[in-house]
Design a protein around this motif. Sequence first.
Motif, PDB file in Angstrom:
ATOM      1  N   ILE A  93      31.493  39.161  34.579  1.00 30.96           N
ATOM      2  CA  ILE A  93      31.272  40.368  33.777  1.00 30.96           C
ATOM      3  C   ILE A  93      29.810  40.754  33.911  1.00 30.96           C
ATOM      4  CG2 ILE A  93      31.390  41.344  31.455  1.00 30.96           C
ATOM      5  CD1 ILE A  93      33.618  39.238  30.927  1.00 30.96           C
ATOM      6  N   LEU A  94      29.584  41.911  34.518  1.00 31.33           N
ATOM      7  CA  LEU A  94      28.217  42.346  34.783  1.00 31.33           C
ATOM      8  C   LEU A  94      27.656  43.051  33.558  1.00 31.33           C
ATOM      9  CD1 LEU A  94      27.631  41.306  37.502  1.00 31.33           C
ATOM     10  CD2 LEU A  94      29.861  42.415  37.691  1.00 31.33           C
ATOM     11  N   LEU A 119      24.525  34.336  35.315  1.00 38.42           N
ATOM     12  CA  LEU A 119      23.902  34.431  36.639  1.00 38.42           C
ATOM     13  C   LEU A 119      22.796  35.476  36.586  1.00 38.42           C
ATOM     14  CD1 LEU A 119      27.118  34.529  38.892  1.00 38.42           C
ATOM     15  CD2 LEU A 119      25.863  32.533  38.043  1.00 38.42           C
ATOM     16  N   ASN A 120      21.701  35.210  37.270  1.00 35.76           N
ATOM     17  CA  ASN A 120      20.616  36.195  37.273  1.00 35.76           C
ATOM     18  C   ASN A 120      20.812  37.203  38.410  1.00 35.76           C
ATOM     19  OD1 ASN A 120      19.698  34.988  39.630  1.00 35.76           O
ATOM     20  ND2 ASN A 120      18.362  33.580  38.499  1.00 35.76           N
ATOM     21  N   PRO A 121      20.099  38.320  38.340  1.00 39.63           N
ATOM     22  CA  PRO A 121      20.297  39.374  39.340  1.00 39.63           C
ATOM     23  C   PRO A 121      20.073  38.881  40.770  1.00 39.63           C
ATOM     24  CG  PRO A 121      18.993  40.198  37.508  1.00 39.63           C
ATOM     25  CD  PRO A 121      19.147  38.732  37.295  1.00 39.63           C
ATOM     26  N   GLU A 122      19.171  37.926  40.938  1.00 41.36           N
ATOM     27  CA  GLU A 122      18.907  37.426  42.287  1.00 41.36           C
ATOM     28  C   GLU A 122      20.158  36.754  42.863  1.00 41.36           C
ATOM     29  OE1 GLU A 122      16.755  36.854  39.590  1.00 41.36           O
ATOM     30  OE2 GLU A 122      15.730  38.667  40.306  1.00 41.36           O
ATOM     31  N   ILE A 148      21.633  45.963  36.705  1.00 44.75           N
ATOM     32  CA  ILE A 148      22.383  44.806  36.216  1.00 44.75           C
ATOM     33  C   ILE A 148      21.370  43.723  35.868  1.00 44.75           C
ATOM     34  CG2 ILE A 148      24.056  43.026  36.851  1.00 44.75           C
ATOM     35  CD1 ILE A 148      25.332  45.758  36.658  1.00 44.75           C
ATOM     36  N   LYS A 149      21.426  43.286  34.608  1.00 50.01           N
ATOM     37  CA  LYS A 149      20.457  42.302  34.156  1.00 50.01           C
ATOM     38  C   LYS A 149      20.984  40.873  34.242  1.00 50.01           C
ATOM     39  CE  LYS A 149      17.111  45.071  33.385  1.00 50.01           C
ATOM     40  NZ  LYS A 149      16.579  45.444  32.077  1.00 50.01           N
ATOM     41  N   ALA A 150      22.302  40.751  34.234  1.00 52.32           N
ATOM     42  CA  ALA A 150      22.883  39.412  34.280  1.00 52.32           C
ATOM     43  C   ALA A 150      24.365  39.513  34.591  1.00 52.32           C
ATOM     44  CB  ALA A 150      22.693  38.694  32.944  1.00 52.32           C
ATOM     45  N   GLY A 151      24.923  38.408  35.009  1.00 54.93           N
ATOM     46  CA  GLY A 151      26.363  38.328  35.210  1.00 54.93           C
ATOM     47  C   GLY A 151      26.896  37.161  34.403  1.00 54.93           C
ATOM     48  N   LEU A 152      27.888  37.431  33.574  1.00 49.49           N
ATOM     49  CA  LEU A 152      28.507  36.363  32.797  1.00 49.49           C
ATOM     50  C   LEU A 152      29.674  35.849  33.622  1.00 49.49           C
ATOM     51  CD1 LEU A 152      28.538  35.040  29.861  1.00 49.49           C
ATOM     52  CD2 LEU A 152      30.390  36.650  29.391  1.00 49.49           C
ATOM     53  N   PHE A 153      29.551  34.647  34.125  1.00 53.65           N
ATOM     54  CA  PHE A 153      30.593  34.111  35.000  1.00 53.65           C
ATOM     55  C   PHE A 153      31.423  33.075  34.249  1.00 53.65           C
ATOM     56  CE2 PHE A 153      32.142  30.958  38.115  1.00 53.65           C
ATOM     57  CZ  PHE A 153      33.001  31.796  38.812  1.00 53.65           C
ATOM     58  N   ALA A 154      32.718  33.357  34.150  1.00 47.10           N
ATOM     59  CA  ALA A 154      33.635  32.442  33.461  1.00 47.10           C
ATOM     60  C   ALA A 154      34.563  31.857  34.514  1.00 47.10           C
ATOM     61  CB  ALA A 154      34.426  33.189  32.397  1.00 47.10           C
ATOM     62  N   PRO A 155      34.393  30.580  34.827  1.00 43.91           N
ATOM     63  CA  PRO A 155      35.129  30.018  35.967  1.00 43.91           C
ATOM     64  C   PRO A 155      36.620  29.817  35.717  1.00 43.91           C
ATOM     65  CG  PRO A 155      33.745  28.338  34.929  1.00 43.91           C
ATOM     66  CD  PRO A 155      33.429  29.637  34.252  1.00 43.91           C
ATOM     67  N   ARG A 156      37.022  29.610  34.456  1.00 43.76           N
ATOM     68  CA  ARG A 156      38.430  29.270  34.207  1.00 43.76           C
ATOM     69  C   ARG A 156      39.293  30.522  34.069  1.00 43.76           C
ATOM     70  NH1 ARG A 156      38.731  26.632  29.405  1.00 43.76           N
ATOM     71  NH2 ARG A 156      40.819  25.906  29.875  1.00 43.76           N
ATOM     72  N   CYS A 157      39.045  31.474  34.931  1.00 44.93           N
ATOM     73  CA  CYS A 157      39.770  32.738  34.911  1.00 44.93           C
ATOM     74  C   CYS A 157      40.183  33.059  36.339  1.00 44.93           C
ATOM     75  CB  CYS A 157      38.877  33.867  34.408  1.00 44.93           C
ATOM     76  SG  CYS A 157      38.117  33.558  32.806  1.00 44.93           S
ATOM     77  N   GLY A 158      41.088  34.003  36.468  1.00 38.87           N
ATOM     78  CA  GLY A 158      41.499  34.384  37.810  1.00 38.87           C
ATOM     79  C   GLY A 158      42.692  35.304  37.743  1.00 38.87           C
ATOM     80  N   PHE A 159      43.547  35.204  38.741  1.00 37.83           N
ATOM     81  CA  PHE A 159      44.758  36.030  38.687  1.00 37.83           C
ATOM     82  C   PHE A 159      45.921  35.250  39.267  1.00 37.83           C
ATOM     83  CE2 PHE A 159      42.275  37.162  42.422  1.00 37.83           C
ATOM     84  CZ  PHE A 159      43.193  37.155  43.465  1.00 37.83           C
ATOM     85  N   LEU A 160      47.089  35.706  38.928  1.00 39.70           N
ATOM     86  CA  LEU A 160      48.300  35.012  39.360  1.00 39.70           C
ATOM     87  C   LEU A 160      49.325  36.059  39.777  1.00 39.70           C
ATOM     88  CD1 LEU A 160      49.960  35.795  36.709  1.00 39.70           C
ATOM     89  CD2 LEU A 160      49.230  33.624  35.817  1.00 39.70           C
ATOM     90  N   ASP A 161      50.424  35.598  40.334  1.00 36.77           N
ATOM     91  CA  ASP A 161      51.472  36.534  40.753  1.00 36.77           C
ATOM     92  C   ASP A 161      52.377  36.848  39.565  1.00 36.77           C
ATOM     93  OD1 ASP A 161      50.417  36.531  43.221  1.00 36.77           O
ATOM     94  OD2 ASP A 161      52.129  35.606  44.239  1.00 36.77           O
ATOM     95  N   VAL A 162      52.237  38.056  39.070  1.00 36.48           N
ATOM     96  CA  VAL A 162      52.997  38.456  37.889  1.00 36.48           C
ATOM     97  C   VAL A 162      54.501  38.317  38.134  1.00 36.48           C
ATOM     98  CG1 VAL A 162      53.545  40.404  36.394  1.00 36.48           C
ATOM     99  CG2 VAL A 162      51.181  40.003  37.100  1.00 36.48           C
TER     100      VAL A 162
END
Lengths: 423, 423
Positions: A93-94, A119-122, A148-162
């Motif tokens: 999430i940016l 995550l930082n912009p770099e 963009i000042k930061a990225g909130l990275f949540a690793p336990r997320c993703g997508f699946l075949d609905v």
Amino acid sequence: MPDLDVVVVGGGILGLASAYYIKSLHGELSVAVIERGRDVGQGNTARSVGGYRQGIFTSYVNRVLAETTIQHLREAEASGETSLNMREVGYLILLDDNRLKNVETVVETFLKEGKAILLNPETLSEKLHMRTDFTGDEEAMLMGLSNIKAGLFAPRCGFLDVEKVVNLYKKRCIDVGVELILGKRVEKLLLEPENPLGIPREPRAWQKVRVAGVVADGEVIKAGKVVVATGSWTPQLLDPLGVDCFIKAKKRQLFVISAEGELQRLLTNTWDGGRPMPMMFFPNGLYIVPRMSDKAFWVSLTDEFGRGFGLDDEPEPSYYLDNVYPPLVKYYPQFLNARPSSMWAGTYSMNYLDGNPLIFRFLNCLVVTGASGSGVMKSDAIGRIAEAALFGKEYAMLHGGVKFEVSRLGVENRRVDKEYFIL
Amino acid sequence: MPDLDVVVVGGGILGLASAYYIKSLHGELSVAVIERGRDVGQGNTARSVGGYRQGIFTSYVNRVLAETTIQHLREAEASGETSLNMREVGYLILLDDNRLKNVETVVETFLKEGKAILLNPETLSEKLHMRTDFTGDEEAMLMGLSNIKAGLFAPRCGFLDVEKVVNLYKKRCIDVGVELILGKRVEKLLLEPENPLGIPREPRAWQKVRVAGVVADGEVIKAGKVVVATGSWTPQLLDPLGVDCFIKAKKRQLFVISAEGELQRLLTNTWDGGRPMPMMFFPNGLYIVPRMSDKAFWVSLTDEFGRGFGLDDEPEPSYYLDNVYPPLVKYYPQFLNARPSSMWAGTYSMNYLDGNPLIFRFLNCLVVTGASGSGVMKSDAIGRIAEAALFGKEYAMLHGGVKFEVSRLGVENRRVDKEYFIL
């Protein structure tokens, strides 16, 4: 005598999960799902991105619903019951200054709980090849893009075949003996007096009433209890009865961009020691889903003001050009001249009060709606709560033995936090 | 440059009260009310019963709104500013076992606080000539009527001339310099980008937007801020913008029964040392308003299940015969063969979540709606809160110096008790 003990209207993922738990816990009852499509799960469920997230809802209730459901699906996979093709690429999430300010407190909580990292912009720029700095880009400034000042990275997320989640609950329904009535459109709920007097124009306004069943393609199907799990279409069934379901239908579109050349390199890029590209959600509603298996990106932009409510689900090619492409190519110039190879649209059943699902009874009916675009990832929990609510239980037992107070998602005594991360 | 600083859409009682407080506290701003009728207050405001009550709401917020408004109107009368013809006949809420059980706790509170007293069936029958005992009346039993066990009588309630409240705020509006634009129908709110780029199809979904004004009969009227006070019609303006206002329009009808012969004796009956007949609300939704000055009763029945939502406001003669008359003549056989001499209908802007008004901002707009049939008796308070909300104040000062936290009636951080006495 009713034709059926329980009729579930709507064979989307929430109707299927509800029917499954109702029948599996009440084997003696006859339970049917009535679906207007030629098969179940072909409506808005099928148009879903299939994203799932754990941890990063601002509503505690949403977190519980999603986490128990994902855990349940994982274990169903582990047991060999199904394969859902879950790709845990993470949600990114940016955050620009404005969004950062709005969600500061919850972000801190997510970080503290270890649900996400910042995550930082770099890193965003070097590892994910994203443009984060628009200083001096007059066009971007005019467009209202900010750095963009930061990225909130949540690793336990993703997508699946609905489709595979649908098939899991479809198979379960069939296994426990739920009848699937396909290709039948429920036009209305049938209101009848509890004690018919045999006079004209019943029910009169002073009579006690019940929902005696449904009318589907002109045919009356009588039922002891009716579960309305019709997502965006719910007001069409409930408005004529004078029952508010507190949702509005909002169109959402998806555009498929084949990943060739530079885009292919972006799609197959890895970071953080081999992680694939995450799902990315930008401050102005733009989002990008990397679909390795399709060799494509799914992209769209969630529009709020100006996107009127309604059930129209035609995708608009001009929507991509006007609204998705301009910010997309700013954040990722790799998309220069990219055009969709296909597109589709569906409607979310949006609960604008608090962004949590609604599960409430009226008369002998249960309404299950308002998943607000995250129904698939909460389907197992919602199905269990629907069963408990329909039979007047105080608690539902979610996957892993998590006790959930049913009334929290009702209307009368609703107790949920507002969801700010409707992505 | 906007044509006006503030445009209030809708010249019903809530639009007028809002416009009055906005202009009177911000004299430097140009404020206009746009009303589609030929005069203000001719829509659903005019179709109201004009009932008012003090004390007997289950929602604390509703109590405060009504009590400060009624006190304000009383003092306006006392000062000679207006005459509202307030007839404090009292509200009598009839309770059978079922209703008694549902409202037991609040009834106790009302009694303890001295807001109401409880009448026994003998008093109801002997002094108010009401039938309370249906034992052995098979027809009544089949109709679902049960014995009246008590009457909750709240003396500080009654009804007033709605037209005179409208005229009070109309005159005040004119006196402080609010412009009344009559006979103009606002078709839509005008969404524009905050920073126009001069490109086609603005606003694009990624642009920051504002409501730049309204389109009324094809004409654009630009405004700095827009107040939407359109009652039941609010979704027509907000749905196209994708903004939920959480209300549904519900039709309500009134039937006028001329009081002759036995009915005249009932109308002029007094009790408790000279009290006139009260407004009476029966368990199944039937209500009776004694209108001495008109030599008539106003009667109706509030229908819930089966009365679909919608803006239709045609009165239905068959509704009286089918739904009002049968229970009416059971409780009061004096109405035998009584037929309405006139009738009308309007729509309530119903908030089914909690039955309290909704006052919330989005962009540069304010929405004032959801009065759920008790807008007139809360109009002064709602007007003051609307002013405070529009200008981002934390508190509104209600009549008598009562401080009211504006956000309580908003969406984001709503804090109200549920209203169970929607009469």
